[in-house]
Design a protein around this motif. Structure first.
Motif, mmCIF file in Angstrom:
data_model
loop_
_atom_site.group_PDB
_atom_site.id
_atom_site.type_symbol
_atom_site.label_atom_id
_atom_site.label_comp_id
_atom_site.label_asym_id
_atom_site.label_seq_id
_atom_site.Cartn_x
_atom_site.Cartn_y
_atom_site.Cartn_z
ATOM 1 N N ASP A 197 45.594 15.979 9.591
ATOM 2 C CA ASP A 197 45.655 16.851 10.735
ATOM 3 C C ASP A 197 44.275 16.508 11.609
ATOM 4 O O ASP A 197 43.428 17.456 12.071
ATOM 5 N N GLY A 198 43.884 15.190 11.610
ATOM 6 C CA GLY A 198 42.981 14.676 12.551
ATOM 7 C C GLY A 198 41.467 14.874 11.839
ATOM 8 O O GLY A 198 40.290 14.459 12.252
ATOM 9 N N GLN A 199 41.634 15.209 10.427
ATOM 10 C CA GLN A 199 40.402 15.373 9.798
ATOM 11 C C GLN A 199 40.181 14.288 8.616
ATOM 12 O O GLN A 199 41.349 13.833 7.997
ATOM 13 N N GLU A 200 38.945 13.612 8.483
ATOM 14 C CA GLU A 200 39.131 12.411 7.536
ATOM 15 C C GLU A 200 38.875 12.942 6.041
ATOM 16 O O GLU A 200 38.540 14.113 5.593
ATOM 17 N N VAL A 201 39.729 12.443 5.395
ATOM 18 C CA VAL A 201 40.071 12.869 3.963
ATOM 19 C C VAL A 201 38.594 12.838 3.034
ATOM 20 O O VAL A 201 38.183 13.428 2.278
ATOM 21 N N THR A 202 38.028 11.496 3.340
ATOM 22 C CA THR A 202 36.757 11.424 2.774
ATOM 23 C C THR A 202 35.527 10.755 3.524
ATOM 24 O O THR A 202 35.304 9.713 3.710
ATOM 25 N N PRO A 203 35.157 11.713 4.169
ATOM 26 C CA PRO A 203 33.971 11.170 5.154
ATOM 27 C C PRO A 203 32.625 10.566 4.483
ATOM 28 O O PRO A 203 32.125 9.904 4.958
ATOM 29 N N ASN A 204 32.490 11.061 3.409
ATOM 30 C CA ASN A 204 31.211 10.509 2.714
ATOM 31 C C ASN A 204 31.497 9.149 2.447
ATOM 32 O O ASN A 204 30.627 8.137 2.347
ATOM 33 N N LEU A 205 32.470 9.111 1.694
ATOM 34 C CA LEU A 205 32.938 7.515 1.364
ATOM 35 C C LEU A 205 33.174 6.643 2.282
ATOM 36 O O LEU A 205 32.926 5.429 2.296
ATOM 37 N N ASN A 206 33.616 7.342 3.485
ATOM 38 C CA ASN A 206 33.685 6.326 4.693
ATOM 39 C C ASN A 206 32.745 5.839 5.234
ATOM 40 O O ASN A 206 32.369 4.853 5.388
ATOM 41 N N ALA A 207 31.651 6.858 5.169
ATOM 42 C CA ALA A 207 30.332 6.338 5.806
ATOM 43 C C ALA A 207 29.583 5.352 5.028
ATOM 44 O O ALA A 207 28.920 4.552 5.380
ATOM 45 N N PHE A 208 29.847 5.622 3.648
ATOM 46 C CA PHE A 208 29.227 4.899 2.640
ATOM 47 C C PHE A 208 30.060 3.371 2.846
ATOM 48 O O PHE A 208 29.152 2.263 2.489
ATOM 49 N N TYR A 209 31.468 3.157 2.827
ATOM 50 C CA TYR A 209 32.185 2.169 3.049
ATOM 51 C C TYR A 209 31.681 1.069 4.286
ATOM 52 O O TYR A 209 31.814 -0.087 4.086
ATOM 53 N N HIS A 210 31.134 1.755 5.208
ATOM 54 C CA HIS A 210 30.981 1.328 6.450
ATOM 55 C C HIS A 210 29.424 1.078 6.792
ATOM 56 O O HIS A 210 28.953 0.396 7.718
ATOM 57 N N ASP A 211 28.689 1.245 5.843
ATOM 58 C CA ASP A 211 27.148 1.295 5.836
ATOM 59 C C ASP A 211 27.033 -0.536 5.872
ATOM 60 O O ASP A 211 27.452 -0.962 5.330
ATOM 61 N N GLN A 212 25.883 -0.733 6.549
ATOM 62 C CA GLN A 212 25.462 -2.031 7.031
ATOM 63 C C GLN A 212 24.904 -2.588 5.714
ATOM 64 O O GLN A 212 24.786 -3.975 5.703
#
Length: 707
Positions: free
Chosen positions: A286-301
């Protein structure tokens, strides 16, 4: 003499004569044949409905029809040796035994996509309580149909509606019946071996055994396999290890000089993401990220994230993932290596290796210490500390637990008090549990919409994954405030699939497909693997690898040589990594090809390929099959033969299990003493002032003002 032999094999002489002289079937034989038919039909139907055996072609389909019959004949024929009521009851009982075995496998397969083994049944004390909770949620009302015939027959027997043949039949007929069953076993095996050469010697997939030989025959195969494993240790010697070490040495991947030793001396956090699959990364509902914290961690430089990383577990599930992560050894084909060998074997594990380099090691788990035999296995691995359920003040409150232990937010918050006391550098493994089947969570903790596949097992999965993500975010916030973030390396991995292959319609909806293929199911075995450090050159890495590769990758980053180790994985950062991912249950995947459920695919496009039409595929498949068989077989030998006891390495001293005491009193005493003998912990550096007040959580179990 010849006439007697001729008569013995004359079908007309198999049935006792009736009073009128005609060769009619006796009531006992009719009862036997009825039960034989019922055992066969319900087994065959469940083969088709509840098991994914990957049957293709006329030979395999014929064997699927045939294979329930031979052992059913032999077992039910035992009743033919007796007379009167006893013979009928014995036939009924052997129908019941086979039905119970079928029923148990239906339930087990539904969740674990595998068949029950004696190893798993023998580990009941290590997993039983929590497995019972999962099994209770798995049962479908239709599963009980396997007992319907037994109930009806029982009623008829008790009401004496079935005619009892008090004379029985001659024993020679019973012997011939069992002989017929035995002949059919050999016929089945002969045909199977033509279609699948070396079925019993080379197959690491239990589906193959059931598909070709049958569910009852699988039980016999597994019993023999378990027996052989138990005897392997007695026969093993130093030469067995030397042969394996030569193979490992020849296949060793040298470290990448750009990464080797860059994380040396840092704390290591290994965060075990329970049942967490790769598709959840960046997934939205429904347009919401299931795992926003892990997503940010996953894409961190500063995070090295692997998007072609697969789980490789077998029947041991989480314990197999731990065995690979800590030792670069596969779990066993039957049962759990941690349960069967964790207390007795010699291991050269991450905690033991780093411990001899000055690291403190600790494992944290919000469930009982005996689950998967951790209380014994961790001593063999060399963990200094093991904080299990008894160390957590809220562990006995029912509302603070779900499924397999403490809820993640509570578990991680209450873990902080121990993290701050660990002398640095330390190696800490945190095992989360909330995102575990059956994905139940109380309403107060649900803050995310469920999916709408119509599959109740699947739809709650994103909600528990979201809860895990929130708990992870809270932990990271605390570690930054406590001063543990910048001087640590973080390793996150998913241990195994969360949604089994038996939910294919729901999987198709989650993936936005009309239906899923075996290729899709193979891709569905991907789990996250991330390595984060403040000075690490991050990015998405497309290298193909699996859980067996975690240990060598981490050790190279920490500057620990792996060339003398008996390990079966490869450094994922090495330019010479062969990128062959071997599945414990059979098959493999490379950047070019995938073999899954005995089908072949182009890894990049998902197009199904055929050995008969593609010479390049046939050549590579033969080489990959040989490699897969070799690494699985050698890894099994290391574990079942306890071969590392023969290792003569001088750079590692064998772990002494007697040095470790995980009782609460001894643990807390040792931890307190370490603040004076090695005052390098956060607590010691903070002059004894606790940092736990810095930990904030929105867990509703705590009061709204609690931190």
């Amino acid at each position: 003499m010849k006439s007697k032999i001729k008569a013995a094999f004359n079908p007309r002489t198999w049935w006792p004569k009736a009073k009128d002289g005609m060769h009619n079937m006796s009531p006992l034989v009719a009862f036997f044949l009825l039960n034989l038919f019922l055992v066969w039909i319900k087994t065959y139907i469940n083969y088709l409905v509840n098991f994914n055996l990957g049957v293709t072609g006329p030979i395999q389909n014929f064997l699927l029809v045939l294979n329930p019959i031979p052992t059913a004949i032999m077992l039910l024929s035992i009743g033919l040796y007796f007379r009167g009521k006893l013979s009928y009851w014995l036939i009924w009982i052997f129908n019941l035994i086979q039905s119970l075995w079928l029923f148990a496998n239906i339930l087990y397969y539904r969740e674990f996509t595998d068949f029950l083994s004696f190893g798993i049944m023998g580990s009941g004390s290590a997993t039983g309580n929590n497995l019972g909770k999962s099994i209770a949620a798995i049962i479908h009302p239709t599963d009980y149909l396997v007992f319907l015939d037994l109930v009806i027959i029982l009623v008829f027997l008790l009401l004496r509606k079935i005619k009892i043949d008090r004379k029985g039949i001659q024993k020679r007929y019973a012997i011939l019946t069992i002989l017929l069953g035995l002949i059919l076993v050999f016929v089945d095996f002969g045909i199977a071996n033509v279609d699948r050469d070396g079925l019993l010697d080379r197959s690491f997939d239990n589906n193959y055994i059931v598909k070709y030989l049958g569910l009852n025959e699988y039980a016999l195969f597994n019993a023999n396999q378990t027996y052989q494993q138990s005897n392997t240790r007695k026969k093993a010697g130093p030469k067995d290890l030397q042969k394996i070490q030569q193979f490992v040495k020849e296949n060793h991947s040298p470290a990448n000089v750009s990464y080797y030793g860059t994380e040396k001396g840092k704390n290591v956090f290994v965060i075990h993401l329970e049942s967490f699959q790769q598709f959840l990364i960046d997934y939205k509902v429904d347009g919401q990220e299931v795992t926003p914290n892990l997503n940010a961690f996953y894409h961190d430089q500063h995070t090295k994230s692997f998007d072609n990383f697969y789980n490789q577990v077998g029947q041991g599930k989480t314990s197999d993932a731990e065995m690979m992560q800590e030792n670069s050894l596969f779990g066993l084909n039957s049962g759990s290596a941690m349960v069967k060998y964790g207390a007795s074997n010699t291991f050269e594990s991450m905690p033991g290796i780093l411990g001899q380099m000055g690291y403190t090691s600790a494992a944290f788990h919000g469930d009982v210490a005996t689950f998967w035999n951790r209380n014994n296995t961790y001593k063999s691995f060399g963990y200094n500390y093991f904080f299990s359920k008894e160390f957590y003040p809220n562990a006995n409150k029912p509302s603070y637990n779900v499924g397999y232990g403490l809820k993640d937010k509570i578990f991680l918050k209450d873990t902080a008090q121990y993290l701050q006391q660990l002398p640095q550098p330390f190696y800490a493994k945190l095992i989360t549990v909330t995102n575990h089947y059956p994905y139940d969570l109380d309403k107060e903790n649900i803050s995310f919409p469920a999916t709408k596949t119509g599959d109740n097992t699947v739809d709650g999965y994103v909600q528990t994954a979201h809860y895990l993500d929130q708990a992870f975010g809270e932990l990271m916030d605390y570690l930054k405030k406590a001063g543990l973030y910048d001087n640590s390396m973080f390793v996150l991995y998913g241990d195994h699939f969360g949604i089994s292959e038996n939910h294919q319609p729901a999987i198709a909806q989650l993936l936005g497909k009309d239906k899923v293929t075996d290729y899709d199911l193979g891709e569905f075995q991907k789990v996250p693997f991330m390595i984060h450090s403040s000075d690490l050159d991050g990015g998405i890495d497309h290298t193909y690898g699996g859980e067996i590769d975690m240990m060598p990758t981490l050790l190279d980053l920490l500057g620990v040589p792996t060339n003398n180790m008996t390990i079966f994985g490869h450094d994922l950062l090495s330019a010479q990594n062969p990128q062959i991912v071997v599945f414990r249950k059979g098959g493999w995947v490379t950047p070019k090809y995938m073999k899954y459920n005995n089908h072949y695919y182009d890894t990049q496009t998902g197009e199904e390929l055929y050995l008969s039409k593609d010479k390049e595929l046939a050549k590579e498949a033969k080489a990959n099959d040989a490699y897969a068989d070799k690494v699985l077989s050698d890894s099994d030998k290391v574990i079942t033969g306890d071969l590392l006891r023969f290792d003569k390495r001088t750079d590692f001293h064998k772990v002494n299990k007697k040095n470790y005491d995980y009782s609460k009193k001894a643990t807390l005493k040792a931890l307190k003493r370490s603040q004076e003998t090695n005052p390098s912990s956060v607590l010691a550096k903070n002059d004894g002032h606790s940092t736990t007040d810095e930990y904030t959580t929105d867990a509703p179990e705590y009061s709204s003002s609690s931190k």
